[in-house]
Design a protein around this motif. Structure first.
Motif, short mmCIF file in Angstrom:
data_model
loop_
_atom_site.label_atom_id
_atom_site.label_comp_id
_atom_site.label_asym_id
_atom_site.label_seq_id
_atom_site.Cartn_x
_atom_site.Cartn_y
_atom_site.Cartn_z
N ASP A 50 0.85 -1.18 0.00
CA ASP A 50 0.00 0.00 0.00
C ASP A 50 0.88 1.23 0.00
O ASP A 50 1.91 1.27 0.68
CB ASP A 50 -0.93 0.02 1.23
CG ASP A 50 -1.93 1.15 1.16
OD1 ASP A 50 -2.22 1.59 0.05
OD2 ASP A 50 -2.42 1.58 2.23
N ILE B 283 1.05 3.93 1.61
CA ILE B 283 0.49 4.53 2.81
C ILE B 283 1.11 5.89 3.12
O ILE B 283 0.47 6.75 3.73
CB ILE B 283 0.64 3.55 4.00
CG1 ILE B 283 -0.22 3.99 5.17
CG2 ILE B 283 2.08 3.40 4.39
CD1 ILE B 283 -0.29 2.97 6.27
N SER C 132 -4.06 0.02 8.61
CA SER C 132 -4.80 1.06 7.89
C SER C 132 -5.45 2.00 8.88
O SER C 132 -6.68 1.97 9.07
CB SER C 132 -5.85 0.42 6.97
OG SER C 132 -6.54 1.40 6.23
N ARG D 33 -9.78 4.92 3.45
CA ARG D 33 -9.29 3.58 3.12
C ARG D 33 -10.29 2.57 3.63
O ARG D 33 -10.30 2.22 4.80
CB ARG D 33 -7.92 3.35 3.76
CG ARG D 33 -7.25 2.03 3.41
CD ARG D 33 -7.17 1.82 1.91
NE ARG D 33 -6.06 0.95 1.54
CZ ARG D 33 -5.98 0.33 0.37
NH1 ARG D 33 -6.94 0.48 -0.52
NH2 ARG D 33 -4.94 -0.41 0.06
#
Length: 794
Positions: free
Chosen positions: A631, A633, A715, A722
């Motif tokens: 991801d 992020i 997350s 998300r």
């Protein structure tokens, strides 16, 4: 509740074996069941009239008579608490199956011992209840292995409840040195085992199948991982029994945040900074560091529920809550009791420029409560409970909840978590991954690891079988990617076969654009052709395909999820790439294994596994846990994070993007403090301004790692930023901390750093951006729990 000692406004809180069973049983039933049978009964006149040997006559055993023995076994020995209903169930079972010999012959003690061990292996908690099905299932399994009131160890207790596989127990035990085999650490086996006391252990030579450490490697799918929920009342983890769904009821969404909050809250209460001192401190706490420890002077801190702020205008408090955006668009903080508006105009992040803070994260805020003039509740809820409290909370300091080491969470002693289970707290009995708990199989697995993974002969030797090769974003629609892969795989194919790495991890996105959503020209046909090209590249290195496991982790641009998301953020966790696109790659592995069996006369089992995002690698049971997550992020954090007015720009901005990625070190300073004094503590990393001069890339890596690991969640964003699947959020939890975390982020520099004993790696993209003809990847050494970023020209 306010703290007894309030810090000044300019300072921040510094927390940021069993006895043999007699051969004979008593043939005479007792005339007084409650007091059992005398030790030397009178010989009957008619022996033939006595019950046959091995036949048990049931008795009525009062629970009060069994209570002392049950107390010694469950409470004194196993630290479990029996309820009255559970005692009644056990008394009925023992009276029916053990009869009059329950006391003198030790039959009841043996049954209680096995029940206690089975309850722990099921993660049933500290309270043994009789109303549910867990205790009944244990007794039902135990009943099938009893004969004449005794537990017969010669026969298998149950196929799913034994850690020894095969139709013949003796044939399997002769091939297993430590009583365990690679394919026995299944989810059902580890949860319903009747204990390790029934297993035979023989020191025999292992066959080739057991000697290969790759046989002890297991890929854990996110949708197969046990779903555990922290029970606040029992202070233990419960297994979620309801069937998961992709479209659950709305209440499950609330449970996601509630479980995250409860996990962090119990973690904080076990931190030394939140434990009340045995004497009053002599001075206020300070952020100054003495050597490598925090100079807190035994100061403890208390968390105030938001609902308790009502009527306490102008007082200082410390809140633990979830950063949210209120319906009016302002920033707020919420916990399980209520919500309140949050003013961070003058707040200072702790550490300064050392972590990200964004809505969706659980944070600690130290500040003052200011009440409204009318002293009313803005939204629903009486007295503020369950609603939004009037007024606002002015935060002076904000920080993430301190992280907790894996050894502390599991209650394992030893500097590196390689000791025995301690007598204190911890969740050593909990099987978080379905591969066996630390208390059940941890010590045996560590012995296996030491014996199967050979030690290096020199100080600089990092080769050998115990390596994991992590390759970042593999864009198959980019021609240079396959060239970089050929060069990379050729390096390891040239090594001796016995030193081939056990695992290669290839991470998506496997295409630069969402081809499935017509991001390319050919759609699904073109998408399959990309994997066919990868299969041709892999087929050129048959030795790697024969002796290694290739693991593929998808990204947001991969099918099928990208077909409706068009490359946007897809819900986590997400399934792997469908088999219809990967059939050619699996055929390449089958061909390589068949050629090895034909030429060398030995059978190989190299394989390709298409797993979920995120997923976990378990090696030697709970000894090694490696989380794989793909991801971007860091970019999402930069877009959604709160910007503080007190934040200062980095002093080394001129080095941004110019300095090369530094070589990883085994123990990075300011990130991992491995002193004996702090071995059982958790600490906040030092601010970047107080640390020595480091490159901007390494600072960005440490900032990202601290943010994720402090949250204990992959997350930490709002559902709109998300999305996640509510019933599968257990796969996103980072509690306990894994031994290693692969955080594949192409928007962050490639790095390898350590934080609180967790080794975090980012391989970046296999084709180094901005550098022509450079392939980059991470090589992780399982033996030393360390890795390094490697580069090669192609």
């Amino acid at each position: 509740m306010s703290r007894p000692h309030q810090p000044e406004k300019s300072r921040a809180a510094p927390i940021f074996k069993q006895p043999p069973i007699p051969a004979q049983s008593n043939p005479i039933p007792s005339s007084s069941p409650a007091f059992a049978t005398p030790a030397h009964p009178v010989r009957p006149f008619n022996v033939a009239a006595a019950p046959a040997r091995g036949i048990i006559l049931p008795i009525l055993l009062p629970p009060a008579t069994l209570r002392p023995l049950a107390f010694r076994t469950f409470t004194k020995k196993h630290s479990l608490t029996l309820t009255s209903s559970a005692l009644q169930v056990l008394a009925t079972f023992i009276g029916r199956h053990c009869g009059t010999g329950w006391r003198e012959e030790g039959l009841a003690e043996r049954v209680l011992e096995e029940v206690a061990k089975s309850w722990k292996n099921r993660n049933g908690g500290v309270i043994v209840e009789g109303e549910g099905n867990d205790l009944k299932d244990i007794l039902r399994n135990l009943e099938g292995s009893m004969s004449g009131g005794r537990i017969v160890t010669a026969k298998e207790l149950s196929r799913q409840n034994s850690l020894v596989l095969g139709s013949s127990q003796h044939a399997e035990v002769s091939h297993t040195r430590l009583g365990l085999r690679p394919n026995v650490l299944e989810r059902e086996d580890s949860q319903s085992s009747l204990g390790m006391s029934t297993l035979g252990v023989e020191d025999e030579e292992d066959d080739d199948e057991i000697r290969d450490p790759r046989k002890w490697l297991r890929v854990i799918d996110a949708f197969e991982q046990p779903r555990l929920v922290y029970n606040v009342g029992k202070k233990h983890f419960d297994r979620e029994t309801s069937k998961p769904s992709l479209l659950p009821s709305p209440s499950h969404k609330t449970q996601v945040f509630r479980n995250r909050y409860n996990l962090i809250h119990q973690r904080l209460l076990r931190n030394e900074a939140f434990q009340a001192p045995t004497f009053e401190p002599s001075k206020a706490p300070s952020l100054r560091r003495s050597a490598s420890s925090l100079a807190t002077a035994q100061q403890s801190y208390k968390l105030t529920p938001i609902a308790n702020l009502l009527g306490r205008n102008g007082t200082n408090h410390m809140l633990l809550g979830l950063l949210t955006i209120s319906p009016t668009g302002t920033l707020a903080i919420s916990d399980l009791t209520g919500s309140i508006a949050l003013d961070l105009t003058h707040a200072k992040p702790i550490p300064e420029d050392g972590a990200w803070f964004a809505p969706g994260m659980i944070v600690l805020v130290d500040g003052t409560y200011e009440e409204e003039d009318n002293n009313t509740v803005s939204l629903g809820g009486s007295g503020g409970v369950g609603g939004t409290i009037g007024g606002k909370f002015i935060g002076f300091f904000i920080g993430g909840p301190p992280c907790e080491r894996r050894a502390v969470t599991l209650g394992v002693s030893g500097k590196n978590g390689d000791g025995d289970i301690t007598a204190g707290g911890g969740f050593g009995w909990v099987d978080f991954l379905g591969v066996g708990s630390e208390r059940a199989v941890g010590s045996k697995m560590r012995k296996l690891e030491q014996r199967l993974i050979r030690q290096p002969t020199g100080d600089d030797e990092l080769g050998g079988r115990g390596r994991v090769i992590i390759i970042g974003e593999v864009n198959l629609d980019e021609p240079r990617t396959l060239q970089a892969l050929k060069k990379l795989l050729g390096i390891y194919a040239a090594e001796p076969e016995e030193d081939t790495p056990m695992t290669f991890v290839l991470m998506g996105n496997f295409t630069q654009h969402a081809v499935m959503a017509r991001g390319g020209s050919g759609g699904s046909i073109e998408y399959k052709e990309y994997f066919d090209g990868l299969a041709s590249t892999l087929a050129d290195y048959p030795t790697l395909l024969q002796s290694a496991t290739f693991i593929f982790v998808p990204g947001d641009n991969d099918g099928w999820a990208s077909s409706f998301s068009a490359g946007a953020a897809t819900p986590l966790p997400r399934k792997g790439v469908p088999e219809m696109f990967t059939s050619r790659i699996k055929r390449a592995f089958a061909t390589a294994n068949a050629e090895a069996e034909k030429e060398k006369g030995k059978k190989t089992d190299g394989e390709a596994i298409w797993t979920t995002n995120p997923s976990r690698l378990s090696l030697f049971g709970p000894t090694h846990e490696i989380v794989l997550f793909r991801d971007n992020i860091s970019g999402r954090l930069r877009r959604t994070a709160i910007r503080f007015s007190s934040s200062k720009p980095a002093e080394d901005e001129e080095e941004m993007g110019m300095s090369p990625v530094p070589e990883p070190v085994q123990e990075p300073a300011e990130m991992d403090i491995d002193t004996d004094v702090q071995a059982a503590e958790s600490h906040v990393a030092e601010p970047a301004a107080a640390a020595e001069s480091i490159s901007s890339d390494l600072h960005a890596a440490r900032k990202l790692v601290k943010t994720i690991l402090d949250q204990g969640y992959l997350s930490p964003f709002g559902m709109a930023t998300r999305p996640v699947l509510w019933d599968y959020t257990s796969a996103l939890q980072l509690y306990p901390l894994p031994t290693a975390l692969v955080l594949a982020d192409t928007e962050a520099p490639a790095f390898c750093v350590t934080y609180e004993g967790c080794y975090v790696m980012n391989p970046g993209s296999v084709v180094a951006p901005g550098r022509r003809g450079v392939a980059k990847w991470v090589e992780y050494d399982i033996r030393n729990k360390a890795g390094k970023v490697r580069e090669v020209l192609f």
